[in-house]
Design a protein around this motif. Structure first.
Motif, PDB file in Angstrom:
ATOM      1  N   ALA A 137       0.809  -1.223   0.000  1.00 18.93           N
ATOM      2  CA  ALA A 137       0.000   0.000   0.000  1.00 18.93           C
ATOM      3  C   ALA A 137       0.844   1.275   0.000  1.00 18.93           C
ATOM      4  N   LEU A 138       1.557   1.506   1.078  1.00 20.26           N
ATOM      5  CA  LEU A 138       2.230   2.801   1.228  1.00 20.26           C
ATOM      6  C   LEU A 138       3.373   2.966   0.236  1.00 20.26           C
ATOM      7  N   SER A 139       4.122   1.915  -0.033  1.00 18.40           N
ATOM      8  CA  SER A 139       5.207   1.994  -1.025  1.00 18.40           C
ATOM      9  C   SER A 139       4.686   1.922  -2.446  1.00 18.40           C
ATOM     10  N   SER A 140       3.410   1.566  -2.611  1.00 20.52           N
ATOM     11  CA  SER A 140       2.711   1.570  -3.908  1.00 20.52           C
ATOM     12  C   SER A 140       3.452   0.765  -4.968  1.00 20.52           C
ATOM     13  N   ASN A 141       3.689  -0.502  -4.645  1.00 22.24           N
ATOM     14  CA  ASN A 141       4.294  -1.393  -5.618  1.00 22.24           C
ATOM     15  C   ASN A 141       3.694  -2.791  -5.474  1.00 22.24           C
ATOM     16  N   VAL A 142       4.026  -3.648  -6.421  1.00 20.62           N
ATOM     17  CA  VAL A 142       3.548  -5.024  -6.425  1.00 20.62           C
ATOM     18  C   VAL A 142       4.754  -5.938  -6.507  1.00 20.62           C
ATOM     19  N   TYR A 143       4.785  -6.923  -5.608  1.00 17.76           N
ATOM     20  CA  TYR A 143       5.830  -7.944  -5.630  1.00 17.76           C
ATOM     21  C   TYR A 143       5.243  -9.260  -6.149  1.00 17.76           C
ATOM     22  N   HIS A 144       6.073  -9.984  -6.888  1.00 20.48           N
ATOM     23  CA  HIS A 144       5.721 -11.298  -7.438  1.00 20.48           C
ATOM     24  C   HIS A 144       6.594 -12.346  -6.776  1.00 20.48           C
ATOM     25  N   TRP A 145       5.998 -13.474  -6.375  1.00 16.15           N
ATOM     26  CA  TRP A 145       6.774 -14.570  -5.820  1.00 16.15           C
ATOM     27  C   TRP A 145       6.557 -15.852  -6.625  1.00 16.15           C
ATOM     28  N   HIS A 146       7.497 -16.739  -6.552  1.00 16.06           N
ATOM     29  CA  HIS A 146       7.367 -18.072  -7.150  1.00 16.06           C
ATOM     30  C   HIS A 146       8.469 -18.952  -6.591  1.00 16.06           C
ATOM     31  N   LYS A 147       8.316 -20.264  -6.781  1.00 17.07           N
ATOM     32  CA  LYS A 147       9.329 -21.199  -6.335  1.00 17.07           C
ATOM     33  C   LYS A 147      10.519 -21.170  -7.279  1.00 17.07           C
ATOM     34  N   ASN A 148      11.697 -21.285  -6.703  1.00 14.34           N
ATOM     35  CA  ASN A 148      12.921 -21.272  -7.495  1.00 14.34           C
ATOM     36  C   ASN A 148      13.893 -22.263  -6.870  1.00 14.34           C
ATOM     37  N   ASP A 149      14.115 -23.395  -7.561  1.00 14.73           N
ATOM     38  CA  ASP A 149      15.016 -24.439  -7.060  1.00 14.73           C
ATOM     39  C   ASP A 149      14.633 -24.865  -5.652  1.00 14.73           C
ATOM     40  N   GLY A 150      13.343 -25.010  -5.422  1.00  9.57           N
ATOM     41  CA  GLY A 150      12.882 -25.493  -4.133  1.00  9.57           C
ATOM     42  C   GLY A 150      12.639 -24.425  -3.100  1.00  9.57           C
ATOM     43  N   GLY A 151      13.174 -23.226  -3.303  1.00 12.93           N
ATOM     44  CA  GLY A 151      12.958 -22.116  -2.384  1.00 12.93           C
ATOM     45  C   GLY A 151      11.982 -21.116  -2.975  1.00 12.93           C
ATOM     46  N   TRP A 152      11.861 -19.977  -2.330  1.00 13.79           N
ATOM     47  CA  TRP A 152      10.939 -18.945  -2.794  1.00 13.79           C
ATOM     48  C   TRP A 152      11.706 -17.710  -3.210  1.00 13.79           C
ATOM     49  N   GLN A 153      11.341 -17.184  -4.374  1.00 14.83           N
ATOM     50  CA  GLN A 153      11.954 -15.959  -4.886  1.00 14.83           C
ATOM     51  C   GLN A 153      10.908 -14.857  -4.913  1.00 14.83           C
ATOM     52  N   LEU A 154      11.288 -13.668  -4.492  1.00 19.59           N
ATOM     53  CA  LEU A 154      10.385 -12.519  -4.415  1.00 19.59           C
ATOM     54  C   LEU A 154      11.020 -11.345  -5.146  1.00 19.59           C
ATOM     55  N   ASP A 155      10.274 -10.758  -6.101  1.00 19.70           N
ATOM     56  CA  ASP A 155      10.798  -9.654  -6.902  1.00 19.70           C
ATOM     57  C   ASP A 155       9.739  -8.578  -7.083  1.00 19.70           C
ATOM     58  N   LYS A 156      10.158  -7.337  -7.046  1.00 15.31           N
ATOM     59  CA  LYS A 156       9.243  -6.239  -7.347  1.00 15.31           C
ATOM     60  C   LYS A 156       9.029  -6.167  -8.851  1.00 15.31           C
ATOM     61  N   VAL A 157       7.749  -6.150  -9.290  1.00 13.50           N
ATOM     62  CA  VAL A 157       7.458  -6.161 -10.719  1.00 13.50           C
ATOM     63  C   VAL A 157       6.687  -4.920 -11.179  1.00 13.50           C
ATOM     64  N   ILE A 158       6.129  -4.149 -10.247  1.00  9.86           N
ATOM     65  CA  ILE A 158       5.440  -2.895 -10.586  1.00  9.86           C
ATOM     66  C   ILE A 158       5.800  -1.872  -9.520  1.00  9.86           C
ATOM     67  N   GLN A 159       6.174  -0.681  -9.950  1.00 12.74           N
ATOM     68  CA  GLN A 159       6.421   0.429  -9.029  1.00 12.74           C
ATOM     69  C   GLN A 159       5.681   1.663  -9.535  1.00 12.74           C
ATOM     70  N   GLU A 160       4.813   2.225  -8.680  1.00 17.19           N
ATOM     71  CA  GLU A 160       4.101   3.443  -9.026  1.00 17.19           C
ATOM     72  C   GLU A 160       4.711   4.630  -8.285  1.00 17.19           C
ATOM     73  N   GLU A 161       4.479   5.824  -8.832  1.00 20.58           N
ATOM     74  CA  GLU A 161       5.106   7.008  -8.275  1.00 20.58           C
ATOM     75  C   GLU A 161       4.091   7.894  -7.553  1.00 20.58           C
TER      76      GLU A 161
END
Length: 456
Positions: free
Chosen positions: A272-296
């Motif tokens: 909400a406050l940082s106004s972005n969207v993070y995407h997660w998925h499994k990667n080699d058995g673990g979890w990867q989290l990346d920011k995919v949208i950033q609003e200004e």
């Protein structure tokens, strides 16, 4: 699959939809249940559950046809859910019939019987003394079906501070205790979603109830009274396995959404406050989290800081092709193509209210508030939107809601090429309710929807 509670999750809830594909082929929705709020407004009346006719062939189309008042004032009904969902498809002895409707402020939990869909009735009330006495928790939020139990995220302890936890109820709607085996690494609580085939549950952090109840203050953010973490749980063991601290770039993560495909490990959280969207998925058995949208943020006269868009709700279409989210302060509602989950592509945008002035009127009607809660039809073609967030925040950022009330809109979605338009024939004015201006919040369909159904 069996959960650690000893219940067989395949024998809990049915009959639902056997798969997301089956859900998309369901008949068009005819009714929509919508929360109507008077808590925190100038109207001295209980909150209620409104039944809205959304059948275009009906003579009462786009009208509230029934209102179920709660027995007490001051509950602040907020998010609500079903006793059953499609994860339990196949058990003919159970049905999706009862709505669990918590009071965000009162910690009272209402059980609503929708056996007569057009005129729901109150079945049972679980008083806050039972909720707090059996769990030590307050501020109920997200409701999901979980085996023969129902799980509710709780945002506060008995004194209204973090970290909260998770309450469980049985199908007789008795509070049975707490779900989690531990809360290591969790500072606050908010939304959650589970994906059984990956033995995972994801939960987010809003903040301490004592911080957000009175209204928003920057000092509370600086003092660490709002969250910035995302937690990945071992679903069977009911313990947190991995925590992502998003830091200053992830202030106040709210709604979490997995793909509806039960084989998929992809999901998103709107911050909400940082106004972005993070995407997660499994990667080699673990979890990867990346920011995919950033609003200004936007500069606005009279504001001490640039105004953030404030992403408040997010959902995925049943076919996992489109993502929608609302920017409550800026006033825009967005559609993204997520065919490539790691690279969302903006395909639609409409303006509804907001502080920037671009959506002050919609189809000739003045709008109070901004786009907030969302619900999408099972076929992905109709997106419903309300404009109220939380009573104290409404009063702070959109004081005109007290006089005008909020509204319910329908946005038509192009499911082939992407794109959206606000339907000119659909407008439910909660400013003209019989008791006075009310505020509309979350929505559910009688047959299940894109934000409650989970598949095994």
């Amino acid at each position: 699959m069996s959960t650690s509670t000893g219940h067989d999750a395949n024998a809990c809830c049915g009959p639902g939809y056997a798969s997301p594909e089956a859900a998309m082929r369901a008949p068009r929705e005819k009714l929509l249940y919508v929360i109507g709020l008077y808590t925190g407004t100038r109207v001295d009346a209980p909150d209620y559950l409104a039944t809205v006719d959304v059948d275009p062939d009906s003579p009462t189309y786009a009208q509230v046809i029934h209102r179920l008042e709660m027995p007490n004032k001051g509950d602040e009904l907020h998010h609500f859910g079903w006793n059953a969902c499609s994860s339990c498809h196949g058990d003919a002895s159970a049905e999706r019939r009862f709505l669990i409707v918590p009071g965000f402020r009162s910690s009272r939990i209402h059980i609503v019987d929708t056996g007569e869909p057009r005129a729901p009735r109150l079945h049972k009330v679980v008083e806050p003394e039972e909720v707090i006495g059996r769990t030590g928790l307050t501020a109920p939020h997200t409701v999901h079906c979980l085996g023969k139990e129902i799980i509710v995220s709780m945002l506060g302890d008995a004194e209204g501070e973090g970290p909260g936890g998770f309450l469980t109820m049985n199908q007789d709607f008795e509070v049975t205790g707490r779900w989690e085996a531990g809360l290591d690494g969790m500072k606050y609580n908010y939304d959650f979603w589970y994906q059984p085939r990956h033995n995972v549950m994801v939960s987010s952090e809003f903040g301490a109830p004592n911080a957000y109840y009175p209204g928003f203050r920057l000092e509370d953010v600086q003092a660490g009274r709002y969250g910035q973490r995302l937690h990945f749980w071992n679903f069977r063991d009911r313990r947190i396995e991995r925590t992502f601290d998003l830091g200053a770039d992830g202030l106040v993560p709210l709604e979490v959404r997995f793909h509806h495909d039960p084989d998929s490990s992809h999901g998103y959280v709107g911050v909400a406050l940082s106004s972005n969207v993070y995407h997660w998925h499994k990667n080699d058995g673990g979890w990867q989290l990346d920011k995919v949208i950033q609003e200004e943020p936007a500069e606005l006269a009279g504001w001490p800081i640039p105004v953030p868009p404030l992403i408040t709700d997010i959902l995925l279409s049943m076919d996992d092709r489109f993502m929608y989210f609302s920017n409550w302060l800026h006033g825009d509602l967005r559609q993204y193509d997520i065919t490539d989950p790691a690279r969302p592509r903006l395909t639609g945008q409409v303006w509804i209210g907001g502080l920037l002035g671009r959506g002050r009127e919609v189809n000739g009607r003045a709008i109070a508030g901004g786009p907030q809660m969302l619900q999408l039809s099972l076929d992905g073609k109709r997106l419903y939107c309300t404009t109220s967030l939380l009573s104290s925040w409404d009063n702070q950022f959109y004081p005109e809601l007290d006089e005008r009330g909020s509204c319910l809109l329908q946005i038509d979605c192009d499911t082939e090429n992407g794109g959206m338009r606000i339907n000119p024939a659909f407008f439910v004015d909660f400013g003209k309710e019989p008791r006075g201006p009310a505020r509309a919040h979350e929505m559910r369909y009688p047959g299940g929807d894109c934000t409650s159904d989970i598949w095994l």
